[in-house]
Design a protein around this motif. Structure first.
Motif, PDB file in Angstrom:
ATOM      1  N   PHE A  49       0.898  -1.217   0.014  1.00 54.28           N
ATOM      2  CA  PHE A  49       0.043  -0.076   0.217  1.00 54.28           C
ATOM      3  C   PHE A  49       0.855   1.147  -0.110  1.00 54.28           C
ATOM      4  O   PHE A  49       0.489   2.364  -0.745  1.00 54.28           O
ATOM      5  CB  PHE A  49      -0.883  -0.228   1.228  1.00 54.28           C
ATOM      6  N   PHE A  50       1.790   1.146   0.898  1.00 51.23           N
ATOM      7  CA  PHE A  50       2.878   2.590   0.674  1.00 51.23           C
ATOM      8  C   PHE A  50       3.436   2.436  -0.598  1.00 51.23           C
ATOM      9  O   PHE A  50       3.601   3.702  -0.971  1.00 51.23           O
ATOM     10  CB  PHE A  50       3.811   2.304   1.854  1.00 51.23           C
ATOM     11  N   GLY A  51       3.919   1.513  -1.168  1.00 51.97           N
ATOM     12  CA  GLY A  51       4.633   1.649  -2.459  1.00 51.97           C
ATOM     13  C   GLY A  51       3.575   2.229  -3.514  1.00 51.97           C
ATOM     14  O   GLY A  51       4.029   3.026  -4.257  1.00 51.97           O
ATOM     15  N   ALA A  52       2.242   1.631  -3.463  1.00 54.20           N
ATOM     16  CA  ALA A  52       1.477   1.957  -4.439  1.00 54.20           C
ATOM     17  C   ALA A  52       1.053   3.481  -4.147  1.00 54.20           C
ATOM     18  O   ALA A  52       0.917   4.307  -5.299  1.00 54.20           O
ATOM     19  CB  ALA A  52       0.002   1.378  -4.408  1.00 54.20           C
ATOM     20  N   ALA A  53       0.874   3.816  -3.005  1.00 58.81           N
ATOM     21  CA  ALA A  53       0.528   5.173  -2.684  1.00 58.81           C
ATOM     22  C   ALA A  53       1.620   6.249  -3.052  1.00 58.81           C
ATOM     23  O   ALA A  53       1.466   7.534  -3.828  1.00 58.81           O
ATOM     24  CB  ALA A  53      -0.106   5.513  -1.443  1.00 58.81           C
ATOM     25  N   ALA A  54       2.822   5.841  -2.608  1.00 57.09           N
ATOM     26  CA  ALA A  54       4.179   6.762  -2.770  1.00 57.09           C
ATOM     27  C   ALA A  54       4.177   6.899  -4.262  1.00 57.09           C
ATOM     28  O   ALA A  54       4.657   7.982  -4.675  1.00 57.09           O
ATOM     29  CB  ALA A  54       5.209   6.434  -1.921  1.00 57.09           C
ATOM     30  N   GLY A  55       4.268   5.614  -5.002  1.00 52.91           N
ATOM     31  CA  GLY A  55       4.542   5.667  -6.495  1.00 52.91           C
ATOM     32  C   GLY A  55       3.580   6.663  -7.239  1.00 52.91           C
ATOM     33  O   GLY A  55       4.031   7.369  -8.152  1.00 52.91           O
ATOM     34  N   ALA A  56       2.095   6.449  -6.688  1.00 57.42           N
ATOM     35  CA  ALA A  56       1.227   7.436  -7.467  1.00 57.42           C
ATOM     36  C   ALA A  56       1.635   9.001  -7.292  1.00 57.42           C
ATOM     37  O   ALA A  56       1.374   9.826  -8.063  1.00 57.42           O
ATOM     38  CB  ALA A  56      -0.302   7.037  -6.811  1.00 57.42           C
ATOM     39  N   GLY A  57       1.847   9.259  -5.905  1.00 59.40           N
ATOM     40  CA  GLY A  57       2.347  10.515  -5.633  1.00 59.40           C
ATOM     41  C   GLY A  57       3.609  11.043  -6.351  1.00 59.40           C
ATOM     42  O   GLY A  57       3.471  12.138  -6.726  1.00 59.40           O
ATOM     43  N   VAL A  58       4.516  10.076  -6.396  1.00 61.93           N
ATOM     44  CA  VAL A  58       5.860  10.690  -7.042  1.00 61.93           C
ATOM     45  C   VAL A  58       5.611  10.792  -8.562  1.00 61.93           C
ATOM     46  O   VAL A  58       6.048  11.871  -9.250  1.00 61.93           O
ATOM     47  CB  VAL A  58       6.791   9.476  -6.779  1.00 61.93           C
ATOM     48  N   VAL A  59       4.798   9.887  -9.259  1.00 61.68           N
ATOM     49  CA  VAL A  59       4.276  10.105 -10.519  1.00 61.68           C
ATOM     50  C   VAL A  59       3.612  11.391 -10.930  1.00 61.68           C
ATOM     51  O   VAL A  59       3.592  11.928 -11.643  1.00 61.68           O
ATOM     52  CB  VAL A  59       3.622   8.928 -11.125  1.00 61.68           C
ATOM     53  N   ALA A  60       2.470  11.594  -9.947  1.00 61.72           N
ATOM     54  CA  ALA A  60       1.878  12.706  -9.970  1.00 61.72           C
ATOM     55  C   ALA A  60       2.523  14.136  -9.914  1.00 61.72           C
ATOM     56  O   ALA A  60       2.341  15.282 -10.760  1.00 61.72           O
ATOM     57  CB  ALA A  60       0.557  12.792  -9.050  1.00 61.72           C
ATOM     58  N   ILE A  61       3.554  14.037  -9.150  1.00 61.57           N
ATOM     59  CA  ILE A  61       4.299  15.378  -9.063  1.00 61.57           C
ATOM     60  C   ILE A  61       5.370  15.375  -9.931  1.00 61.57           C
ATOM     61  O   ILE A  61       5.606  16.299 -10.544  1.00 61.57           O
ATOM     62  CB  ILE A  61       5.259  15.234  -7.560  1.00 61.57           C
ATOM     63  N   GLY A  62       5.917  14.023 -10.775  1.00 65.11           N
ATOM     64  CA  GLY A  62       6.829  14.022 -11.722  1.00 65.11           C
ATOM     65  C   GLY A  62       8.163  14.104 -11.209  1.00 65.11           C
ATOM     66  O   GLY A  62       9.111  14.759 -12.098  1.00 65.11           O
ATOM     67  N   TRP A  63       8.418  13.492 -10.035  1.00 67.62           N
ATOM     68  CA  TRP A  63      10.048  13.814  -9.622  1.00 67.62           C
ATOM     69  C   TRP A  63      10.803  12.862 -10.352  1.00 67.62           C
ATOM     70  O   TRP A  63      11.935  13.101 -10.802  1.00 67.62           O
ATOM     71  CB  TRP A  63      10.182  13.638  -7.815  1.00 67.62           C
ATOM     72  N   PHE A  64      10.496  11.375 -10.224  1.00 64.43           N
ATOM     73  CA  PHE A  64      11.278  10.475 -10.795  1.00 64.43           C
ATOM     74  C   PHE A  64      10.439   9.297 -11.156  1.00 64.43           C
ATOM     75  O   PHE A  64       9.287   9.313 -10.738  1.00 64.43           O
ATOM     76  CB  PHE A  64      12.574  10.059 -10.012  1.00 64.43           C
ATOM     77  N   ASP A  65      11.185   8.413 -11.988  1.00 56.78           N
ATOM     78  CA  ASP A  65      10.426   7.166 -12.288  1.00 56.78           C
ATOM     79  C   ASP A  65       9.875   6.468 -11.060  1.00 56.78           C
ATOM     80  O   ASP A  65      10.521   6.036 -10.086  1.00 56.78           O
ATOM     81  CB  ASP A  65      11.330   6.322 -13.286  1.00 56.78           C
ATOM     82  N   VAL A  66       8.662   6.167 -11.362  1.00 50.54           N
ATOM     83  CA  VAL A  66       8.092   4.973 -10.085  1.00 50.54           C
ATOM     84  C   VAL A  66       8.853   3.709  -9.952  1.00 50.54           C
ATOM     85  O   VAL A  66       8.524   3.046  -9.050  1.00 50.54           O
ATOM     86  CB  VAL A  66       6.335   5.117 -10.566  1.00 50.54           C
ATOM     87  N   ALA A  67       9.386   3.369 -10.957  1.00 51.05           N
ATOM     88  CA  ALA A  67       9.844   2.074 -10.849  1.00 51.05           C
ATOM     89  C   ALA A  67      10.991   1.876  -9.851  1.00 51.05           C
ATOM     90  O   ALA A  67      10.972   0.645  -9.141  1.00 51.05           O
ATOM     91  CB  ALA A  67      10.597   1.614 -12.449  1.00 51.05           C
ATOM     92  N   VAL A  68      11.745   2.738  -9.653  1.00 49.04           N
ATOM     93  CA  VAL A  68      12.730   2.768  -8.529  1.00 49.04           C
ATOM     94  C   VAL A  68      12.128   2.410  -7.127  1.00 49.04           C
ATOM     95  O   VAL A  68      12.497   1.723  -6.221  1.00 49.04           O
ATOM     96  CB  VAL A  68      13.621   4.074  -8.657  1.00 49.04           C
ATOM     97  N   LEU A  69      11.096   3.138  -6.816  1.00 48.65           N
ATOM     98  CA  LEU A  69      10.501   3.245  -5.696  1.00 48.65           C
ATOM     99  C   LEU A  69       9.615   1.697  -5.490  1.00 48.65           C
ATOM    100  O   LEU A  69       9.692   1.185  -4.561  1.00 48.65           O
ATOM    101  CB  LEU A  69       9.253   4.359  -5.318  1.00 48.65           C
ATOM    102  N   VAL A  70       8.857   1.437  -6.190  1.00 46.08           N
ATOM    103  CA  VAL A  70       8.117   0.166  -6.204  1.00 46.08           C
ATOM    104  C   VAL A  70       8.867  -1.192  -6.083  1.00 46.08           C
ATOM    105  O   VAL A  70       8.950  -1.765  -5.300  1.00 46.08           O
ATOM    106  CB  VAL A  70       6.916  -0.083  -7.303  1.00 46.08           C
ATOM    107  N   VAL A  71       9.862  -1.388  -7.076  1.00 41.96           N
ATOM    108  CA  VAL A  71      10.875  -2.310  -7.239  1.00 41.96           C
ATOM    109  C   VAL A  71      11.642  -2.510  -6.019  1.00 41.96           C
ATOM    110  O   VAL A  71      11.737  -3.460  -5.379  1.00 41.96           O
ATOM    111  CB  VAL A  71      11.580  -2.376  -8.504  1.00 41.96           C
ATOM    112  N   VAL A  72      12.358  -1.426  -5.704  1.00 38.24           N
ATOM    113  CA  VAL A  72      13.048  -1.371  -4.457  1.00 38.24           C
ATOM    114  C   VAL A  72      12.264  -1.696  -3.205  1.00 38.24           C
ATOM    115  O   VAL A  72      12.743  -2.584  -2.312  1.00 38.24           O
ATOM    116  CB  VAL A  72      13.839  -0.170  -4.059  1.00 38.24           C
ATOM    117  N   GLY A  73      11.188  -1.178  -2.945  1.00 42.80           N
ATOM    118  CA  GLY A  73      10.363  -1.456  -1.894  1.00 42.80           C
ATOM    119  C   GLY A  73       9.831  -3.002  -1.922  1.00 42.80           C
ATOM    120  O   GLY A  73       9.799  -3.602  -0.715  1.00 42.80           O
TER     121      GLY A  73
END
Length: 149
Positions: A49-73
């Motif tokens: 849940f944290f990875g999905a929510a944080a990934g969506a937030g990061v993609v919405a803001i446009g900081w970096f690729d979501v793959a890093v956050l979800v895969v590493v988590g």
């Protein structure tokens, strides 16, 4: 307080001191008599849940690729349970990551691409991460075979 043996510092595991070499062996091979529990589902669900929510937030803001956050988590959460010594830990880790990658690839192939290129890989990564957690937890629940036959 640390105990030095042979020039190295040992770590404590409860009341028992454990050296570096023994810690590395334990990472790959648990001692025979040690109890192996199943992977707890609630911490894995929290990480997902944290990875999905944080990934969506990061993609919405446009900081970096979501793959890093979800895969590493995902990999970190699975490795944490492997280190703790869950039942069938290495097969569960390998199969979990394989299932996650396969499901992610299938979802990426089956879901039409988004108009925004940042959201293109998000559904596959989130579904693949969930599938990896489910496969890992399911394999750790397979009963152990007694070797004393």
């Amino acid at each position: 307080m640390a105990i030095t043996t042979g020039g190295g510092v040992t770590s404590y595991d409860g009341d028992r001191a454990r050296g570096f070499v023994e810690s590395v062996r334990r990472f790959f091979w648990l001692p025979r008599g040690e109890q192996r529990a199943v992977a707890p589902v609630l911490p894995l669900a929290r990480v997902w849940f944290f990875g999905a929510a944080a990934g969506a937030g990061v993609v919405a803001i446009g900081w970096f690729d979501v793959a890093v956050l979800v895969v590493v988590g995902t990999v970190y959460a699975l490795l944490d349970d492997v280190i703790k010594g869950v039942r069938h830990r290495w097969p569960a880790f390998v199969v979990g990551l394989g299932v996650g990658w396969s499901v992610g690839t299938l979802v990426d192939a089956g879901v039409p691409a988004s108009a925004d290129p940042d959201w293109t890989s998000y559904p596959g990564l989130v579904c693949g991460s969930l599938a990896a957690f489910v496969a890992f937890a399911a394999i750790t629940r397979v009963p152990e075979v007694s070797r004393g036959r």
